[in-house]
Design an enzyme around this catalytic site. Sequence first.
Site, PDB file in Angstrom:
ATOM      1  N   GLY A   1       7.576   5.885   6.971  1.00 39.66           N
ATOM      2  CA  GLY A   1       6.992   6.783   7.215  1.00 39.66           C
ATOM      3  C   GLY A   1       7.025   7.615   8.111  1.00 39.66           C
ATOM      4  O   GLY A   1       8.368   7.039   9.579  1.00 39.66           O
ATOM      5  N   SER A   2       5.809   8.353   9.007  1.00 37.85           N
ATOM      6  CA  SER A   2       6.003   8.731  10.739  1.00 37.85           C
ATOM      7  C   SER A   2       5.461   8.183  11.299  1.00 37.85           C
ATOM      8  O   SER A   2       5.731   6.840  11.369  1.00 37.85           O
ATOM      9  CB  SER A   2       4.940  10.119  10.150  1.00 37.85           C
ATOM     10  OG  SER A   2       3.592   9.210  10.535  1.00 37.85           O
ATOM     11  N   THR A   3       6.841   8.838  13.030  1.00 35.01           N
ATOM     12  CA  THR A   3       6.790   8.056  13.863  1.00 35.01           C
ATOM     13  C   THR A   3       4.985   8.106  14.509  1.00 35.01           C
ATOM     14  O   THR A   3       5.127   6.514  15.250  1.00 35.01           O
ATOM     15  CB  THR A   3       7.567   8.402  14.218  1.00 35.01           C
ATOM     16  OG1 THR A   3       9.186   8.781  13.609  1.00 35.01           O
ATOM     17  CG2 THR A   3       7.734   7.969  16.131  1.00 35.01           C
TER      18      THR A   3
ATOM     19  N   VAL B   1       2.359   6.659  13.347  1.00 35.93           N
ATOM     20  CA  VAL B   1       1.421   6.421  11.906  1.00 35.93           C
ATOM     21  C   VAL B   1       2.379   4.588  12.672  1.00 35.93           C
ATOM     22  O   VAL B   1       1.535   4.074  13.212  1.00 35.93           O
ATOM     23  CB  VAL B   1       2.098   6.219  10.313  1.00 35.93           C
ATOM     24  CG1 VAL B   1       1.318   4.677  10.181  1.00 35.93           C
ATOM     25  CG2 VAL B   1       0.433   7.822  10.212  1.00 35.93           C
TER      26      VAL B   1
ATOM     27  N   CYS C   1      13.552  12.769   4.939  1.00 33.87           N
ATOM     28  CA  CYS C   1      13.731  12.269   7.170  1.00 33.87           C
ATOM     29  C   CYS C   1      15.177  12.166   7.610  1.00 33.87           C
ATOM     30  O   CYS C   1      15.693  13.614   8.601  1.00 33.87           O
ATOM     31  CB  CYS C   1      13.269  10.305   6.474  1.00 33.87           C
ATOM     32  SG  CYS C   1      14.634   9.787   6.016  1.00 33.87           S
TER      33      CYS C   1
ATOM     34  N   LYS D   1       1.160  -1.045   0.459  1.00 35.69           N
ATOM     35  CA  LYS D   1       0.640   0.282  -0.252  1.00 35.69           C
ATOM     36  C   LYS D   1       1.032   1.293   0.176  1.00 35.69           C
ATOM     37  O   LYS D   1       1.232   1.437   1.105  1.00 35.69           O
ATOM     38  CB  LYS D   1      -0.444  -0.109   0.886  1.00 35.69           C
ATOM     39  CG  LYS D   1      -1.673   0.449   0.801  1.00 35.69           C
ATOM     40  CD  LYS D   1      -2.295   1.781   2.825  1.00 35.69           C
ATOM     41  CE  LYS D   1      -1.387   3.073   2.865  1.00 35.69           C
ATOM     42  NZ  LYS D   1      -1.886   3.499   2.069  1.00 35.69           N
TER      43      LYS D   1
ATOM     44  N   GLU E   1       9.187  16.982  14.384  1.00 36.80           N
ATOM     45  CA  GLU E   1       9.789  16.673  12.935  1.00 36.80           C
ATOM     46  C   GLU E   1       8.693  17.588  11.938  1.00 36.80           C
ATOM     47  O   GLU E   1       7.498  17.880  12.378  1.00 36.80           O
ATOM     48  CB  GLU E   1       9.386  15.754  12.083  1.00 36.80           C
ATOM     49  CG  GLU E   1      10.115  15.495  10.754  1.00 36.80           C
ATOM     50  CD  GLU E   1      10.528  13.477  10.583  1.00 36.80           C
ATOM     51  OE1 GLU E   1       8.332  13.064  10.446  1.00 36.80           O
ATOM     52  OE2 GLU E   1      10.633  13.351   9.763  1.00 36.80           O
TER      53      GLU E   1
ATOM     54  N   GLU F   1      11.140   2.163   9.484  1.00 37.99           N
ATOM     55  CA  GLU F   1      12.036   3.406   9.288  1.00 37.99           C
ATOM     56  C   GLU F   1      11.589   4.458   9.132  1.00 37.99           C
ATOM     57  O   GLU F   1      10.763   4.916   8.573  1.00 37.99           O
ATOM     58  CB  GLU F   1      12.780   3.413   7.986  1.00 37.99           C
ATOM     59  CG  GLU F   1      14.172   2.419   8.312  1.00 37.99           C
ATOM     60  CD  GLU F   1      14.621   2.243   9.341  1.00 37.99           C
ATOM     61  OE1 GLU F   1      15.190   2.849  10.075  1.00 37.99           O
ATOM     62  OE2 GLU F   1      14.783   0.828   9.701  1.00 37.99           O
TER      63      GLU F   1
HETATM   64  P1  NAD Z   1       2.776   9.000   6.351  1.00 39.26           P
HETATM   65  O1  NAD Z   1       3.022   8.204   7.708  1.00 39.26           O
HETATM   66  O2  NAD Z   1       2.041  10.406   6.994  1.00 39.26           O
HETATM   67  O3  NAD Z   1       2.154   7.743   5.800  1.00 39.26           O
HETATM   68  C1  NAD Z   1       3.035   6.539   5.606  1.00 39.26           C
HETATM   69  C2  NAD Z   1       2.265   5.258   5.287  1.00 39.26           C
HETATM   70  O4  NAD Z   1       1.591   4.811   5.674  1.00 39.26           O
HETATM   71  C3  NAD Z   1       1.154   5.859   3.430  1.00 39.26           C
HETATM   72  O5  NAD Z   1       1.377   4.869   2.601  1.00 39.26           O
HETATM   73  C4  NAD Z   1      -0.030   5.924   3.812  1.00 39.26           C
HETATM   74  O6  NAD Z   1      -0.964   6.043   4.265  1.00 39.26           O
HETATM   75  C5  NAD Z   1      -0.171   5.235   6.069  1.00 39.26           C
HETATM   76  N1  NAD Z   1      -1.139   5.042   6.928  1.00 39.26           N
HETATM   77  C6  NAD Z   1      -1.225   6.139   7.227  1.00 39.26           C
HETATM   78  N2  NAD Z   1      -2.100   6.078   8.334  1.00 39.26           N
HETATM   79  C7  NAD Z   1      -2.264   4.965   8.435  1.00 39.26           C
HETATM   80  C8  NAD Z   1      -2.984   3.242   9.060  1.00 39.26           C
HETATM   81  N3  NAD Z   1      -4.062   4.181  10.014  1.00 39.26           N
HETATM   82  N4  NAD Z   1      -2.817   2.721   8.976  1.00 39.26           N
HETATM   83  C9  NAD Z   1      -2.182   2.313   7.653  1.00 39.26           C
HETATM   84  N5  NAD Z   1      -1.079   2.301   6.825  1.00 39.26           N
HETATM   85  C10 NAD Z   1      -1.542   4.035   6.677  1.00 39.26           C
HETATM   86  O7  NAD Z   1       4.248   9.524   6.139  1.00 39.26           O
HETATM   87  P2  NAD Z   1       4.291   9.994   4.685  1.00 39.26           P
HETATM   88  O8  NAD Z   1       3.694  12.165   4.863  1.00 39.26           O
HETATM   89  O9  NAD Z   1       4.087   9.158   3.546  1.00 39.26           O
HETATM   90  O10 NAD Z   1       5.943  10.321   4.664  1.00 39.26           O
HETATM   91  C11 NAD Z   1       6.812  11.600   5.234  1.00 39.26           C
HETATM   92  C12 NAD Z   1       7.428  10.494   7.083  1.00 39.26           C
HETATM   93  O11 NAD Z   1       8.159   9.704   6.556  1.00 39.26           O
HETATM   94  C13 NAD Z   1       8.398  11.911   7.647  1.00 39.26           C
HETATM   95  O12 NAD Z   1       8.482  11.237   8.987  1.00 39.26           O
HETATM   96  C14 NAD Z   1       9.393  10.868   6.825  1.00 39.26           C
HETATM   97  O13 NAD Z   1      10.433  11.436   8.402  1.00 39.26           O
HETATM   98  C15 NAD Z   1      10.011   9.411   6.938  1.00 39.26           C
HETATM   99  N6  NAD Z   1      10.841   8.762   6.527  1.00 39.26           N
HETATM  100  C16 NAD Z   1      11.519   8.078   6.705  1.00 39.26           C
HETATM  101  C17 NAD Z   1      12.728   7.428   5.940  1.00 39.26           C
HETATM  102  C18 NAD Z   1      13.625   6.327   6.938  1.00 39.26           C
HETATM  103  O14 NAD Z   1      14.488   6.026   6.427  1.00 39.26           O
HETATM  104  N7  NAD Z   1      13.574   6.916   8.451  1.00 39.26           N
HETATM  105  C19 NAD Z   1      11.937   7.526   4.819  1.00 39.26           C
HETATM  106  C20 NAD Z   1      11.328   8.051   4.658  1.00 39.26           C
HETATM  107  C21 NAD Z   1       9.957   8.983   5.086  1.00 39.26           C
END
Ligand code: NAD
Length: 542
Positions: free
Chosen positions: A265-267, A269, A327, A212, A425, A293
Amino acid sequence: MNGNYQPPIAINEEVLSYASGSTEREALQNELAKLRSKQKEIPMYINGEQIFTEDKRAIFVPHDLKHQLGIYNYGNATHVHQAINAAQSAKSQWERMPWQQRASIFLKAAELVSGEYRNTINAATMLAQSKNAFQAEIDAACEFADFLRFNVQYLYELYNEQPPENSEGIWNRVEYRPLEGFIFAVTPFNFTAISGNLPAAPALMGNTVVWKPADSQIYSAQVVMEIFIKAGLPAGVINLVYVNGPEAGGVIFKHPDFGGLHFTGSTAVFKHLWKVIGNNIDLYKSYPRIVGETGGKDFIMVHPSAEVDEVVANMIRGAFEFQGQKCSAASRCYLPESLWPSIKSKLLQELRSLKMGPTEDFSNFINAVIDQRAFDKITNYIEKAKSDNDAEIISGGSFDKTNGYFIEPTVILTQNPKYTTMCEEIFGPVLTLCLYPDQSFEEYLKILDETSEYALTGAIFSKDRYAIQKALDVLKHSAGNFYINDKPTGAVVGQQPFGGARGSGTNDKAGAKANLTRWVSMRTIKENLKPVGDYRYPFHQS
Ligand code: NAD
């Protein structure tokens, strides 16, 4: 499962320059025009079939909101069930496939990414995620190809890790089985390479996957999927669905065969998903592997011995490339008072030279942020800084979404090391600076370490080796990727394994062997070539 057929040694994909007059620049510009000229309809992919639904949603260009790139077919819980069933049905045949066959598919995908599809995947990333040509190249083409190639090399190394010695008449071996059940890959908007790697890495190790992506990355995710299929990925191994996160989670996390989560994604979530998985633990056949991550509040610490030009150049690249939506982006910086006058004048002068606009104009350094939600979140921080007494905006601070989600690179100065934008962040083009008295370097290292919940990346700029060593020591747990005299972004697969600790993730290092170990479950086999025929040990004999 193991074999002696060594795969090609992985080499990092060469980064093309897209310099004015280069052939690659012309080819990329043609592809951008081509993708702009047509409306694409993007299906989901379940069990090798393209799935269209009644729920059509539009994809717009973040830096040109009047332009629609196409539509995608949004799914629901029914599609998630179908994707799980497809993954489960494909599993038996896929995991029994000799690893060389699986590896070949992903090596072929790497060739397509770096060859035939290079312009398409870069142009898709430039248009739909508003990355400039260079940022798209290092992500969608190079990092993605590197992930695919290095993972094959690491698979080979891992499979060859066998018990070192066999005692007489005994043959010990270890089999690296895929996990039982299916893997759920949940990917972020900001890196096309990560979106491809998160489903590909578990699949390479013999698992099957429900993937997804973030809604705002679907346009380039579809290119990734097309590449996998063209490379020969069998039906059902990776199933791509566009479903609201909680709705998808509602099905996946209640399924007894849920075997692992590969998340970036985000911490917030990730923590939420971990809690849901924990609460459902009794439902599962196995303990699911959880790899995530997540966010960062990445720092640059400047020692009084640092070189001003180097500090400024790396602050700008580290904080503002891809609008700070990495990130790893530098978002807090600690500067010694003695260097501040010269850093300030150089920084402000350089910031004035940064051009902002669409990605198709290659002279722009800054493009748009990803969507309305990000625009609102980032500009709220900027607005608050304008009215807060302990913060001052010294550069930027303007934003405008008339044509696209444009936010000026913004620098905030504070004397409060715990000011909001030093801790949280923001994920946008906002860098906060905090000055410290030169003699308080060590004290500020400790403050830095204690300031944020994150520990992803960070950098020290110094010519003084004692200061560098002190920073390495005090900041031991403050960053999973630590840089000396370099910006804290731009980790390269095969060179700087990437991932952070604390609130920044499980630090399983994407694109490294460590990550692959999470997608296998070892079976140890001891074979006795000389079984005993008498239960008595020698010490029983009198
Ligand atoms: P996000 O957390 O908003 O979304 C990430 C994914 O989670 C998306 O596919 C989203 O649809 C899904 N999601 C959200 N809520 C969910 C739920 N309740 N159940 C299942 N899936 C769910 O993050 P974003 O805005 O897409 O990306 C930015 C974030 O990602 C920033 O916090 C960034 O620091 C982090 N990031 C980290 C790294 C790393 O390697 N540490 C790399 C890239 C991005």
